[in-house]
Write a protein that holds these residues in place. Structure first.
Motif, PDB file in Angstrom:
ATOM      1  N   UNK A 119       0.769  -1.253  -0.169  1.00 45.54           N
ATOM      2  CA  UNK A 119      -0.113  -0.036  -0.002  1.00 45.54           C
ATOM      3  C   UNK A 119       0.876   1.339  -0.045  1.00 45.54           C
ATOM      4  N   UNK A 120       1.800   1.296   0.801  1.00 49.35           N
ATOM      5  CA  UNK A 120       2.688   2.432   0.956  1.00 49.35           C
ATOM      6  C   UNK A 120       3.606   2.675  -0.498  1.00 49.35           C
ATOM      7  N   UNK A 121       3.596   1.650  -1.324  1.00 49.71           N
ATOM      8  CA  UNK A 121       4.490   1.871  -2.400  1.00 49.71           C
ATOM      9  C   UNK A 121       3.749   2.265  -3.733  1.00 49.71           C
ATOM     10  N   UNK A 122       2.341   2.169  -3.537  1.00 51.28           N
ATOM     11  CA  UNK A 122       1.508   2.597  -4.705  1.00 51.28           C
ATOM     12  C   UNK A 122       2.081   3.536  -5.469  1.00 51.28           C
ATOM     13  N   UNK A 123       2.396   3.666  -6.919  1.00 48.19           N
ATOM     14  CA  UNK A 123       2.675   4.971  -7.629  1.00 48.19           C
ATOM     15  C   UNK A 123       4.156   5.212  -7.530  1.00 48.19           C
ATOM     16  N   UNK A 124       4.913   4.138  -6.901  1.00 47.05           N
ATOM     17  CA  UNK A 124       6.450   4.353  -6.914  1.00 47.05           C
ATOM     18  C   UNK A 124       6.979   2.794  -7.432  1.00 47.05           C
ATOM     19  N   UNK A 125       8.196   3.259  -8.049  1.00 49.89           N
ATOM     20  CA  UNK A 125       8.813   1.990  -8.658  1.00 49.89           C
ATOM     21  C   UNK A 125      10.064   1.438  -8.095  1.00 49.89           C
ATOM     22  N   UNK A 126      10.768   0.604  -8.581  1.00 49.83           N
ATOM     23  CA  UNK A 126      12.004   0.271  -8.135  1.00 49.83           C
ATOM     24  C   UNK A 126      13.110   1.253  -8.104  1.00 49.83           C
TER      25      UNK A 126
ATOM     26  N   UNK B 131      13.824  14.744  -4.313  1.00 52.71           N
ATOM     27  CA  UNK B 131      13.541  13.268  -4.628  1.00 52.71           C
ATOM     28  C   UNK B 131      13.040  12.864  -3.258  1.00 52.71           C
ATOM     29  N   UNK B 132      13.745  12.799  -2.315  1.00 54.18           N
ATOM     30  CA  UNK B 132      13.451  12.431  -1.070  1.00 54.18           C
ATOM     31  C   UNK B 132      12.149  12.890  -0.429  1.00 54.18           C
ATOM     32  N   UNK B 133      11.718  14.363  -0.683  1.00 57.81           N
ATOM     33  CA  UNK B 133      10.627  15.072  -0.658  1.00 57.81           C
ATOM     34  C   UNK B 133       9.401  14.089  -1.275  1.00 57.81           C
ATOM     35  N   UNK B 136       8.599  10.505   0.033  1.00 54.08           N
ATOM     36  CA  UNK B 136       8.082  10.402   1.207  1.00 54.08           C
ATOM     37  C   UNK B 136       6.563  11.158   1.091  1.00 54.08           C
ATOM     38  N   UNK B 137       6.524  12.029   0.440  1.00 54.89           N
ATOM     39  CA  UNK B 137       5.047  12.530   0.208  1.00 54.89           C
ATOM     40  C   UNK B 137       4.040  11.614  -0.599  1.00 54.89           C
ATOM     41  N   UNK B 138       4.673  10.928  -1.594  1.00 54.07           N
ATOM     42  CA  UNK B 138       3.574   9.774  -2.003  1.00 54.07           C
ATOM     43  C   UNK B 138       3.454   8.773  -1.141  1.00 54.07           C
TER      44      UNK B 138
END
Lengths: 144, 144
Positions: A119-126, B131-133, B136-138
DNA sequence: TAGCAATAGTTGTTGTAGCAACTATATATT
DNA sequence: AATATATAGTTGCTACAACAACTATTGCTA
């Protein structure tokens, strides 16, 4: 050193994010009646992965103070999820181990944790993951 | 969803980094005899920037529970760094304000904080910060 | 306008964080 | 072997985190 670093408080963002995750985890545990706290889970997870370790080793693995570990373990022992066993070779040492009930708890709770991580990683990639890891590592190692 | 996200516990890294920063800050405060905790500092910083706000508003600004804010403020009042002042318009509300001593404390501690922030960012650039910001926001917004 | 819901804040309780001081045991030095 | 030093863990204490229950207001609505 750009002004950003001085004026934009990363600390707040880290703190806010972590609290939000912790809260979400706790509420999910509660909603599913797992009768466990987030930090108790962290210790159980590490005890499952590293069988028979000491308070000290567990403290290092979890970045917790040994006193804090000692007290959380106390609660886990009361819940019959962990047993303490003194070392015969070095009588200062106490080895920690999950009980069968503790292992069951691990297997019972783990699917929830996997879901929450996703859930936390939705929308993010490797790549995002590696970036975050890299930056946090640099910051961590910058601190004296 | 790559396996990484499920097997690599970001939570630990966030937690470890934050603890390390908090520890460093506290030790620096102590070494310089600032007689203040990290969270007390966070509240003072926000009170300096937003004059005359309520417990509730301060809680939102700092991602803290209102009960926690209430208790930290209690300590700051005892130290004579903050005063509480009831609102005549809405008698439920209590406005918080730094005392002159509180403002002095802010100005006294702030240089230390700026230094420590810089220390954390050594070896990183503006892009890393963004990037960090962003990441973390996502994550923050992914949490229900 | 009487009654009810919403809001602001405090108090009680359990749990985590970390320092200091302590006990007990093991290791090193002489 | 006697003493000093280091290590493992516990206990006491203060502070932060968060939920529940409570008081005191204010706003809404039938």
């Amino acid at each position: 050193m750009p002004d950003t670093f001085v004026n934009n408080p990363t600390f707040y963002k880290l703190d806010a994010t972590l609290k939000r995750i912790r809260n979400y985890w706790q509420k999910t545990f509660d909603a599913n009646k797992k009768d466990i706290t987030v930090d108790q889970w962290l210790l159980i997870e590490n005890l499952y992965k590293h069988n028979k370790i000491t308070h000290n080793e567990l403290a290092k693995l979890t970045s917790k103070d040994i006193t804090t570990v000692s007290r959380i373990i106390e609660l886990l022992v009361k819940k019959e999820l962990v047993v303490r066993e003194g070392s015969p070779l070095d009588r200062r040492k106490v080895y920690l181990q999950l009980t069968p009930k503790g292992s069951e708890k691990y297997k019972d709770v783990r699917p929830l944790v996997l879901e929450m991580r996703k859930t936390g990683w939705v929308g993010l990639n490797e790549g995002d993951y590696q970036e975050l890891t890299r930056i946090l590592d640099v910051i961590y190692n910058n601190i004296p």
